[in-house]
Design an enzyme around this catalytic site. Structure first.
Site, PDB file in Angstrom:
ATOM      1  N   ARG A 109       0.823  -1.208   0.000  1.00 32.54           N
ATOM      2  CA  ARG A 109       0.000   0.000   0.000  1.00 32.54           C
ATOM      3  C   ARG A 109       0.852   1.250   0.000  1.00 32.54           C
ATOM      4  O   ARG A 109       1.960   1.267   0.521  1.00 32.54           O
ATOM      5  CB  ARG A 109      -0.879  -0.025   1.239  1.00 32.54           C
ATOM      6  CG  ARG A 109      -1.779   1.161   1.398  1.00 32.54           C
ATOM      7  CD  ARG A 109      -2.640   1.027   2.619  1.00 32.54           C
ATOM      8  NE  ARG A 109      -2.031   1.692   3.752  1.00 32.54           N
ATOM      9  CZ  ARG A 109      -2.594   1.793   4.939  1.00 32.54           C
ATOM     10  NH1 ARG A 109      -3.766   1.232   5.167  1.00 32.54           N
ATOM     11  NH2 ARG A 109      -2.003   2.423   5.911  1.00 32.54           N
ATOM     12  N   CYS A 111       0.034   5.570   0.768  1.00 33.01           N
ATOM     13  CA  CYS A 111      -0.962   6.534   1.224  1.00 33.01           C
ATOM     14  C   CYS A 111      -0.353   7.918   1.068  1.00 33.01           C
ATOM     15  O   CYS A 111       0.746   8.172   1.571  1.00 33.01           O
ATOM     16  CB  CYS A 111      -1.343   6.265   2.680  1.00 33.01           C
ATOM     17  SG  CYS A 111      -2.605   7.404   3.304  1.00 33.01           S
TER      18      CYS A 111
END
Length: 135
Positions: A109, A111
């Site tokens: 991931r 962000c």
């Protein structure tokens, strides 16, 4: 050289795109999902009135609807990108995100904080899923 078909994925369980793109495209066993914001699929209106928790839940619900339409589930997701208009919401988003991905190996991931998102949303999430292990 063998040509690989690109298959668009569409479901009424997720909002219609707000531009000239597909909810997702399937290439061989890889599903590339466009970013989802907190739109209600039935009305096209934003959900949450700026509440990051409500928006996050709707975004993930929309994203999972697209993945399901392609025959996948949360365990097929291998990569996500989260876009936040306020990085101070990171901890709140993480708690809700973990509800979706806690039963499996968590996806890779990124962000990032962004200055603005479509429709005044506070969060957008996109993902890549591998559907080679559909059961």
């Amino acid at each position: 050289m063998k040509s690989t078909a690109i298959e668009p994925i569409e479901t009424k369980a997720a909002p219609k795109p707000v531009g000239p793109y597909n909810q997702a495209v399937l290439v061989e066993n890889f599903l590339y999902c466009s970013g989802q914001i907190a739109l209600d699929p039935s009305t096209g209106e934003m959900i949450g009135n700026g509440n990051i928790e409500e928006e996050t839940r709707q975004v993930l619900k929309n994203l999972m609807a697209v993945i399901k339409a392609a025959g996948g589930k949360s365990s097929n997701v291998i990569r996500t990108t989260i876009y936040l208009t306020d990085l101070n919401d990171f901890a709140k988003v993480n708690l809700i995100y973990a509800e979706t991905f806690s039963q499996t190996v968590s996806p890779a991931r990124a962000c990032v904080e962004v200055s603005n998102l479509p429709k005044g949303g506070k969060i957008e999430i996109d993902c890549i899923a591998w559907l080679g292990n559909k059961e």
